[in-house]
Design a protein around this motif. Structure first.
Motif, PDB file in Angstrom:
ATOM      1  N   ILE A  36       0.846  -1.200   0.000  1.00 20.30           N
ATOM      2  CA  ILE A  36       0.000   0.000   0.000  1.00 20.30           C
ATOM      3  C   ILE A  36       0.882   1.252   0.000  1.00 20.30           C
ATOM      4  O   ILE A  36       0.624   2.215  -0.721  1.00 20.30           O
ATOM      5  N   GLY A  37       1.945   1.241   0.796  1.00 25.36           N
ATOM      6  CA  GLY A  37       2.878   2.367   0.826  1.00 25.36           C
ATOM      7  C   GLY A  37       3.575   2.580  -0.506  1.00 25.36           C
ATOM      8  O   GLY A  37       3.762   3.715  -0.949  1.00 25.36           O
ATOM      9  N   TYR A  38       3.956   1.487  -1.157  1.00 26.66           N
ATOM     10  CA  TYR A  38       4.608   1.615  -2.465  1.00 26.66           C
ATOM     11  C   TYR A  38       3.652   2.122  -3.538  1.00 26.66           C
ATOM     12  O   TYR A  38       4.058   2.856  -4.441  1.00 26.66           O
ATOM     13  N   ILE A  39       2.386   1.755  -3.434  1.00 27.69           N
ATOM     14  CA  ILE A  39       1.391   2.285  -4.382  1.00 27.69           C
ATOM     15  C   ILE A  39       1.288   3.801  -4.224  1.00 27.69           C
ATOM     16  O   ILE A  39       1.265   4.547  -5.210  1.00 27.69           O
ATOM     17  N   ALA A  40       1.243   4.268  -2.979  1.00 27.89           N
ATOM     18  CA  ALA A  40       1.201   5.717  -2.731  1.00 27.89           C
ATOM     19  C   ALA A  40       2.462   6.391  -3.248  1.00 27.89           C
ATOM     20  O   ALA A  40       2.396   7.467  -3.853  1.00 27.89           O
ATOM     21  N   ILE A  66      -3.883   7.733   0.226  1.00 24.47           N
ATOM     22  CA  ILE A  66      -3.340   6.385   0.411  1.00 24.47           C
ATOM     23  C   ILE A  66      -2.249   6.395   1.479  1.00 24.47           C
ATOM     24  O   ILE A  66      -2.155   5.458   2.289  1.00 24.47           O
ATOM     25  N   TYR A  67      -1.436   7.463   1.512  1.00 28.21           N
ATOM     26  CA  TYR A  67      -0.429   7.583   2.572  1.00 28.21           C
ATOM     27  C   TYR A  67      -1.081   7.642   3.954  1.00 28.21           C
ATOM     28  O   TYR A  67      -0.541   7.107   4.919  1.00 28.21           O
ATOM     29  N   ILE A  68      -2.223   8.300   4.067  1.00 29.57           N
ATOM     30  CA  ILE A  68      -2.935   8.326   5.350  1.00 29.57           C
ATOM     31  C   ILE A  68      -3.364   6.924   5.738  1.00 29.57           C
ATOM     32  O   ILE A  68      -3.202   6.498   6.885  1.00 29.57           O
ATOM     33  N   PHE A  69      -3.900   6.192   4.780  1.00 30.18           N
ATOM     34  CA  PHE A  69      -4.285   4.799   5.012  1.00 30.18           C
ATOM     35  C   PHE A  69      -3.074   3.994   5.483  1.00 30.18           C
ATOM     36  O   PHE A  69      -3.142   3.233   6.452  1.00 30.18           O
ATOM     37  N   TYR A  70      -1.961   4.181   4.811  1.00 29.37           N
ATOM     38  CA  TYR A  70      -0.712   3.502   5.156  1.00 29.37           C
ATOM     39  C   TYR A  70      -0.250   3.899   6.561  1.00 29.37           C
ATOM     40  O   TYR A  70       0.153   3.058   7.363  1.00 29.37           O
ATOM     41  N   GLY A  71      -0.326   5.185   6.885  1.00 29.51           N
ATOM     42  CA  GLY A  71       0.063   5.662   8.211  1.00 29.51           C
ATOM     43  C   GLY A  71      -0.823   5.106   9.312  1.00 29.51           C
ATOM     44  O   GLY A  71      -0.345   4.807  10.402  1.00 29.51           O
ATOM     45  N   ILE A  72      -2.103   4.945   9.015  1.00 25.12           N
ATOM     46  CA  ILE A  72      -3.020   4.356  10.005  1.00 25.12           C
ATOM     47  C   ILE A  72      -2.663   2.901  10.234  1.00 25.12           C
ATOM     48  O   ILE A  72      -2.636   2.420  11.373  1.00 25.12           O
ATOM     49  N   LEU A  73      -2.379   2.182   9.162  1.00 24.52           N
ATOM     50  CA  LEU A  73      -2.017   0.771   9.299  1.00 24.52           C
ATOM     51  C   LEU A  73      -0.718   0.594  10.082  1.00 24.52           C
ATOM     52  O   LEU A  73      -0.574  -0.364  10.846  1.00 24.52           O
ATOM     53  N   LEU A  74       0.226   1.512   9.898  1.00 32.35           N
ATOM     54  CA  LEU A  74       1.495   1.427  10.628  1.00 32.35           C
ATOM     55  C   LEU A  74       1.418   2.067  12.009  1.00 32.35           C
ATOM     56  O   LEU A  74       2.283   1.839  12.843  1.00 32.35           O
ATOM     57  N   GLY A  75       0.408   2.922  12.213  1.00 31.95           N
ATOM     58  CA  GLY A  75       0.290   3.616  13.488  1.00 31.95           C
ATOM     59  C   GLY A  75       1.313   4.734  13.620  1.00 31.95           C
ATOM     60  O   GLY A  75       1.971   4.866  14.651  1.00 31.95           O
ATOM     61  N   VAL A  76       1.438   5.553  12.559  1.00 31.28           N
ATOM     62  CA  VAL A  76       2.420   6.638  12.535  1.00 31.28           C
ATOM     63  C   VAL A  76       1.680   7.978  12.451  1.00 31.28           C
ATOM     64  O   VAL A  76       1.368   8.457  11.360  1.00 31.28           O
ATOM     65  N   PRO A  77       1.387   8.594  13.598  1.00 31.08           N
ATOM     66  CA  PRO A  77       0.646   9.858  13.594  1.00 31.08           C
ATOM     67  C   PRO A  77       1.286  10.996  12.797  1.00 31.08           C
ATOM     68  O   PRO A  77       0.570  11.741  12.125  1.00 31.08           O
ATOM     69  N   PRO A  78       2.625  11.183  12.809  1.00 26.55           N
ATOM     70  CA  PRO A  78       3.183  12.288  12.018  1.00 26.55           C
ATOM     71  C   PRO A  78       2.895  12.149  10.517  1.00 26.55           C
ATOM     72  O   PRO A  78       2.671  13.149   9.834  1.00 26.55           O
TER      73      PRO A  78
END
Length: 103
Positions: A36-40, A66-78
């Protein structure tokens, strides 16, 4: 003002969709998450090659979603906050471009 409300609503909706998506499909495999991150990343890189500013903004906005989706999956608030700000900026600039185009 309206674009800010719509963008905020989209980000909140995306957050809840991500949570439900993860719980339904059980995306715990790190490889799937990184895909998902690579797609973004590919979308964001592709947007930089565009000559039309409107298309650049739209594709980059989608990449940030998509980056927001990726950040949610990783749990990275910044990452989530940074991409949310980018979405607000892109939304505003798209609005301005559409307004200039009409005049």
């Amino acid at each position: 003002m309206c674009i800010r409300k719509i963008s905020f609503f989209c980000i909140c909706s995306l957050y809840f969709i991500c949570i439900n998506f993860v719980s339904v499909f059980g995306i715990t495999n790190r490889y799937m998450v990184h895909i998902i991150g690579y797609i973004a990343l590919l979308l964001n890189t592709f947007s930089m090659t565009m000559k039309n500013l409107l298309y650049l903004r739209v594709v980059s906005l989608i990449a940030n979603l998509i980056y927001i989706f990726y950040g949610i999956l990783l749990g990275v608030p910044p990452m989530i906050v940074g991409c949310a700000l980018a979405i607000l900026i892109h939304s505003y600039r798209i609005f301005k471009l559409q307004k200039e185009k009409k005049q």
